[in-house]
Design an enzyme around this catalytic site. Structure first.
Site, mmCIF file in Angstrom:
data_model
loop_
_atom_site.group_PDB
_atom_site.id
_atom_site.type_symbol
_atom_site.label_atom_id
_atom_site.label_comp_id
_atom_site.label_asym_id
_atom_site.label_seq_id
_atom_site.Cartn_x
_atom_site.Cartn_y
_atom_site.Cartn_z
ATOM 1 N N SER A 112 0.836 -1.200 0.000
ATOM 2 C CA SER A 112 0.000 0.000 0.000
ATOM 3 C C SER A 112 0.867 1.246 0.000
ATOM 4 C CB SER A 112 -0.903 0.011 1.225
ATOM 5 O OG SER A 112 -0.126 0.288 2.381
ATOM 6 N N LYS A 113 0.211 2.362 -0.218
ATOM 7 C CA LYS A 113 0.914 3.642 -0.195
ATOM 8 C C LYS A 113 1.551 3.856 1.179
ATOM 9 C CE LYS A 113 -0.240 8.554 -0.222
ATOM 10 N NZ LYS A 113 1.086 8.896 0.228
ATOM 11 N N ARG A 114 0.833 3.408 2.199
ATOM 12 C CA ARG A 114 1.344 3.614 3.560
ATOM 13 C C ARG A 114 2.672 2.881 3.808
ATOM 14 N NH1 ARG A 114 -2.333 1.821 7.440
ATOM 15 N NH2 ARG A 114 -3.892 1.918 5.794
#
Ligand code: GLU
Length: 510
Positions: free
Chosen positions: A261-263
């Protein structure tokens, strides 16, 4: 006759293209090129609520940067356009009507509140054969009533009518065959009157059919979409010409648990987007591979191996080699762990192998930003400096740190190195070294080396101490490329000036 290969990359412009999307585009491209086929770029912008300005341009620029070429698309044109779904409304309307006329779909008027109430009433509510007859739709209302509601401007959706209890067979070139009972699939919405647009499922399938797509190579989770799509092709009467499904392995977090994910990128400090992205709403900036100093060739090589392997030990691939060797047989079903360190390693390898002139060209703007008199250094000088240190960096930006002393003479000196190498008689010996250097006419590396080392041996000086003290005055620390390659490049006068400055400024703590 074998069917002509036509593939499409079909991103939705709902934000920056994720690195996983880039891999999907790349695999489509490799397959298309290998088969002499056609690569289509289709913009799937039917979800107007999620449209983000700039996202389409971002997609185009990303693909261009990476060398993923498009044959048919919004900019390229082609015989199957328009290539943007929001411009294909008339086409979708036709097929919505066909499905309704054939009894393969129905109109539903349930409001969001009514659906919410049903969900609260029935655990795991699904709009399907078990519930549809208790809902407000064209199966339960009379034809007149349906017409009246539509005429009155009531919002409706069109849902596919899934027959329960059927075995749906899905064949996928990577996943193999899976058989799903149709009862688990809900009557998905295909069209919304509110914006007169189809949903992803219908638009995607209509377009794949009309654009004569031969292989649907996509990166998202394949269930439950794939069986729904099989039924939708059937409902439209297109089962015989259905494209081959190819669902790529997921990209997993570096730990291997769950989807990347982006996180993860924010947390672990690596980009998950090809290019830097400036969010038009929040103003947030997300880092990109390009701006972080990656070479596009390295990103392509890295991504190609996330889910595919050549079946040999080869790790370095040009785009052409990837095109030649790529195959779905060597794609894994299992998710591919996003190993960022490996990405850095690829970049290091590509920088090391890049020709010095090209690398110097990439480095020049960084030099200009960091060194006031950068313009005094000609391209040849910068090229040679870069060539001497390129194997020591992972990113183009790191070349500044590694080459700084070629452009700026040191004014401070590493304390630890002084302590270790700057002895009581070092200033005297450095003075002698100046004389030796002054006597050298040809400062080329091998020649200067032979003379200086000859002098050290003749006087039985400590080789390590003398050479490191020399390096300390020239570089500022006991690190860097071969000493005589450095002095060849900066030249005799500059070398001597630096030794003199070292003698004046380095104070041994002892
Ligand atoms: N627009 C869809 C997406 O971006 C396309 C998926 C597909 O390739 O069919 O997820």
């Amino acid at each position: 006759m074998t069917q002509k290969v036509r593939v499409r990359f079909a991103p939705s412009p709902t934000g920056p293209l994720h690195i996983g999307g880039v891999r999907t585009a790349l695999y489509n491209y490799l397959f298309a090129r290998q088969k002499g086929g056609t690569m289509i770029l289709r913009i799937e912008d039917t979800d107007s609520n999620r449209f983000v300005p700039g996202a389409e341009e971002y997609i185009n620029e990303s693909l261009r940067w990476l060398g993923i070429e498009i044959d048919e698309g919004v900019a390229e044109g082609g015989n199957y356009g328009p290539y943007k779904q929001s411009e294909r409304r008339d086409i979708y309307r036709r097929y919505v009507k066909q499905l309704l006329d054939d009894g393969k779909a129905y109109i539903a008027f349930d409001t969001p509140e009514e659906l919410e109430a049903k969900r609260a009433e029935i655990a795991n509510f699904q709009y399907d054969a078990s519930t549809r007859l208790s809902m407000r739709n064209s199966l339960t209302l009379g034809a007149d009533e349906v017409e009246r509601l539509i005429a009155a401007g009531e919002k409706y959706v069109v849902r596919i009518l899934i027959e329960p209890g059927r075995e749906v067979v899905v064949d996928d070139l990577i996943r193999g065959r899976v058989v799903i009972n149709s009862s688990v699939i809900d009557d998905k919405v295909l069209y919304k009157s509110a914006d007169d647009l189809p949903t992803y499922h219908l638009a995607n399938i209509v377009d794949d059919h009309l654009m004569e797509v031969s292989h649907v190579i996509r990166g998202e989770e394949w269930l439950p979409s794939a069986p729904l799509h099989v039924l939708l092709y059937e409902a439209l009467g297109w089962s015989d010409t259905r494209p081959q499904f190819v669902h790529l392995p997921l990209l997993l977090k570096p730990t291997g648990n769950g989807k990347l994910s982006k996180r993860d990128g924010d947390k672990l400090g690596f980009p998950v987007f090809p290019l830097e992205w400036h969010d038009p709403k929040s103003g947030d900036i997300s880092s990109g591979y390009r701006e972080s100093g990656y070479l596009p060739e390295a990103v392509v090589n890295f991504l190609a191996l996330l889910g595919w392997n050549p079946g040999t030990d080869q790790e370095m691939f040009t785009m052409q080699e990837l095109i030649d060797q790529f195959s779905f047989e060597h794609c894994s079903k299992k998710g591919a762990r996003f190993d960022y360190e490996k990405g850095k390693w690829f970049n290091h390898e590509y920088i090391s192998r890049m020709d010095d002139e090209s690398l110097a060209r990439l480095f020049r703007p960084i030099l200009e930003k960091n060194v006031d008199n950068a313009a005094d250094f000609g391209d040849d000088y910068v090229t040679r400096a870069v060539g001497l240190v390129k194997t020591r960096v992972n990113f183009v930006g790191e070349l500044m740190e590694q080459t700084r002393f070629f452009f700026v003479a040191p004014t401070t000196y590493n304390e630890k190195d002084i302590k270790k190498r700057w002895k009581e008689d070092t200033p005297r010996i450095m003075g002698e070294l100046i004389e030796v250097l002054e006597g050298i006419d040809d400062m080329t590396s091998a020649n200067a080396e032979a003379i200086v080392l000859g002098w050290i041996k003749e006087h039985e000086y400590h080789m390590g101490n003398v050479m490191n003290a020399f390096r300390l005055t020239v570089v500022g620390e006991c690190k860097g490329p071969h000493m005589f390659d450095i002095t060849e490049l900066i030249g005799k006068q500059e070398t001597i000036a630096r030794i003199k400055r070292g003698i004046d400024n380095i104070v041994s703590p002892q």
